[in-house]
Motif scaffolding. Structure first.
Motif, short mmCIF file in Angstrom:
data_model
loop_
_atom_site.label_atom_id
_atom_site.label_comp_id
_atom_site.label_asym_id
_atom_site.label_seq_id
_atom_site.Cartn_x
_atom_site.Cartn_y
_atom_site.Cartn_z
N UNK A 194 0.84 -1.19 0.00
CA UNK A 194 0.00 0.00 0.00
C UNK A 194 0.87 1.24 0.00
N UNK A 195 0.69 2.05 -1.02
CA UNK A 195 1.41 3.32 -1.20
C UNK A 195 0.41 4.44 -0.90
N UNK A 196 0.77 5.34 0.02
CA UNK A 196 -0.12 6.44 0.42
C UNK A 196 0.65 7.74 0.42
N UNK A 197 -0.10 8.83 0.29
CA UNK A 197 0.53 10.14 0.38
C UNK A 197 -0.39 11.24 -0.11
N UNK A 198 0.24 12.32 -0.53
CA UNK A 198 -0.49 13.48 -1.05
C UNK A 198 -0.06 13.68 -2.50
N UNK A 199 -1.05 13.87 -3.36
CA UNK A 199 -0.80 14.05 -4.79
C UNK A 199 -1.50 15.32 -5.25
N UNK A 200 -0.93 15.93 -6.26
CA UNK A 200 -1.57 17.08 -6.89
C UNK A 200 -1.93 16.66 -8.31
N UNK A 201 -3.23 16.65 -8.58
CA UNK A 201 -3.71 16.31 -9.92
C UNK A 201 -3.92 17.59 -10.71
N UNK A 202 -3.50 17.59 -11.96
CA UNK A 202 -3.84 18.64 -12.91
C UNK A 202 -4.80 18.00 -13.89
N UNK A 203 -5.98 18.61 -14.05
CA UNK A 203 -7.03 17.98 -14.85
C UNK A 203 -7.96 19.07 -15.37
N UNK A 204 -8.05 19.19 -16.68
CA UNK A 204 -8.95 20.18 -17.26
C UNK A 204 -8.60 21.61 -16.89
N UNK A 205 -7.30 21.90 -16.76
CA UNK A 205 -6.86 23.24 -16.42
C UNK A 205 -6.97 23.58 -14.94
N UNK A 206 -7.44 22.64 -14.12
CA UNK A 206 -7.56 22.85 -12.68
C UNK A 206 -6.55 21.98 -11.95
N UNK A 207 -6.17 22.44 -10.76
CA UNK A 207 -5.27 21.67 -9.92
C UNK A 207 -6.02 21.30 -8.64
N UNK A 208 -5.94 20.02 -8.29
CA UNK A 208 -6.60 19.50 -7.11
C UNK A 208 -5.57 18.75 -6.27
N UNK A 245 -0.63 -10.35 -9.25
CA UNK A 245 -1.57 -11.20 -9.99
C UNK A 245 -0.84 -11.74 -11.21
N UNK A 246 -0.83 -13.04 -11.34
CA UNK A 246 -0.11 -13.71 -12.44
C UNK A 246 1.35 -13.27 -12.49
N UNK A 247 1.94 -13.09 -11.31
CA UNK A 247 3.36 -12.75 -11.23
C UNK A 247 3.69 -11.28 -11.42
N UNK A 248 2.68 -10.42 -11.57
CA UNK A 248 2.90 -9.01 -11.85
C UNK A 248 2.23 -8.16 -10.77
N UNK A 249 2.93 -7.13 -10.32
CA UNK A 249 2.34 -6.17 -9.38
C UNK A 249 1.38 -5.27 -10.15
N UNK A 250 0.09 -5.32 -9.79
CA UNK A 250 -0.94 -4.49 -10.43
C UNK A 250 -1.68 -3.68 -9.38
N UNK A 251 -2.30 -2.60 -9.80
CA UNK A 251 -3.09 -1.77 -8.89
C UNK A 251 -4.43 -2.47 -8.67
N UNK A 252 -4.69 -2.83 -7.42
CA UNK A 252 -5.94 -3.51 -7.05
C UNK A 252 -6.98 -2.49 -6.57
N UNK A 253 -6.49 -1.44 -5.92
CA UNK A 253 -7.37 -0.40 -5.39
C UNK A 253 -6.67 0.94 -5.55
N UNK A 254 -7.41 1.94 -5.98
CA UNK A 254 -6.84 3.28 -6.18
C UNK A 254 -7.87 4.29 -5.67
N UNK A 255 -7.49 5.02 -4.66
CA UNK A 255 -8.40 6.00 -4.06
C UNK A 255 -7.70 7.34 -3.95
N UNK A 256 -8.49 8.39 -4.04
CA UNK A 256 -7.99 9.71 -3.68
C UNK A 256 -9.15 10.55 -3.16
N UNK A 257 -8.82 11.39 -2.19
CA UNK A 257 -9.82 12.25 -1.54
C UNK A 257 -9.27 13.67 -1.54
N UNK A 258 -10.08 14.61 -1.99
CA UNK A 258 -9.67 16.01 -2.07
C UNK A 258 -9.33 16.53 -0.68
#
Length: 153
Positions: A113-127, A138-151
């Motif tokens: 589990x990787x956690x932290x603070x991210x800044x998204x740029x999307x549609x000319x806005x920054x969040x 899964x099948x020998x490869x590290x894949x994203x199982x869950x991805x969450x972000x909260x403003x």
């Protein structure tokens, strides 16, 4: 071989050098290592795939049964079709992510589990948002199982 399995095999070869099939039982020796450097690298490569303009390139980072609840999404995303549609639209709006802060990586056997603070740029806005990405082997490869972000307010 399905297109998804073929794509996973190619991704496994790129990321790990070889594709290792998952075993039916897990012992300590079956646990694939995952470090803070791996988390940073995967985040950076995921972010670079956004710039590719191809939703399929982004979708390859996710497990087939991944769950997404993102600050910049209107609703939860629970399947690959919805995931691709979301990223197709998001890439048209120039989606980029910049990690501003990371918490210590939490690692168990074949789950991280990787956690932290991210800044998204999307549609000319920054969040600014807190993020959580749960990776799973899964099948020998590290894949994203869950991805969450909260403003962050």
């Amino acid at each position: 071989m399905t297109n998804r399995k073929l794509a996973l095999a190619v991704l496994a070869t790129i990321l790990a050098g070889t594709a290792t099939p998952a075993l039916a039982t897990t012992t300590t020796k079956d646990c694939k290592p995952f470090s803070a450097a791996d988390a940073r690298d995967r985040f950076d490569r995921w972010n670079a795939s956004l710039a590719s303009g191809t939703a399929d390139a982004v979708a390859l980072w996710y497990a087939p049964d991944a769950k997404l609840q993102l600050a910049i999404a209107d609703k939860p995303i629970n399947d690959q079709r919805a995931l691709r549609q979301f990223y197709e639209g998001a890439m048209l709006k120039g989606l980029k992510a910049d990690v501003k802060e990371r918490k210590p990586l939490e690692v168990a056997c074949n789950v991280a589990t990787d956690r932290g603070v991210v800044e998204y740029t999307h549609g000319g806005k920054t969040v600014k948002a807190e993020f959580k990405k749960v990776y799973e082997v899964q099948n020998g490869v590290w894949l994203i199982k869950e991805h969450q972000s909260t403003v962050l307010r």
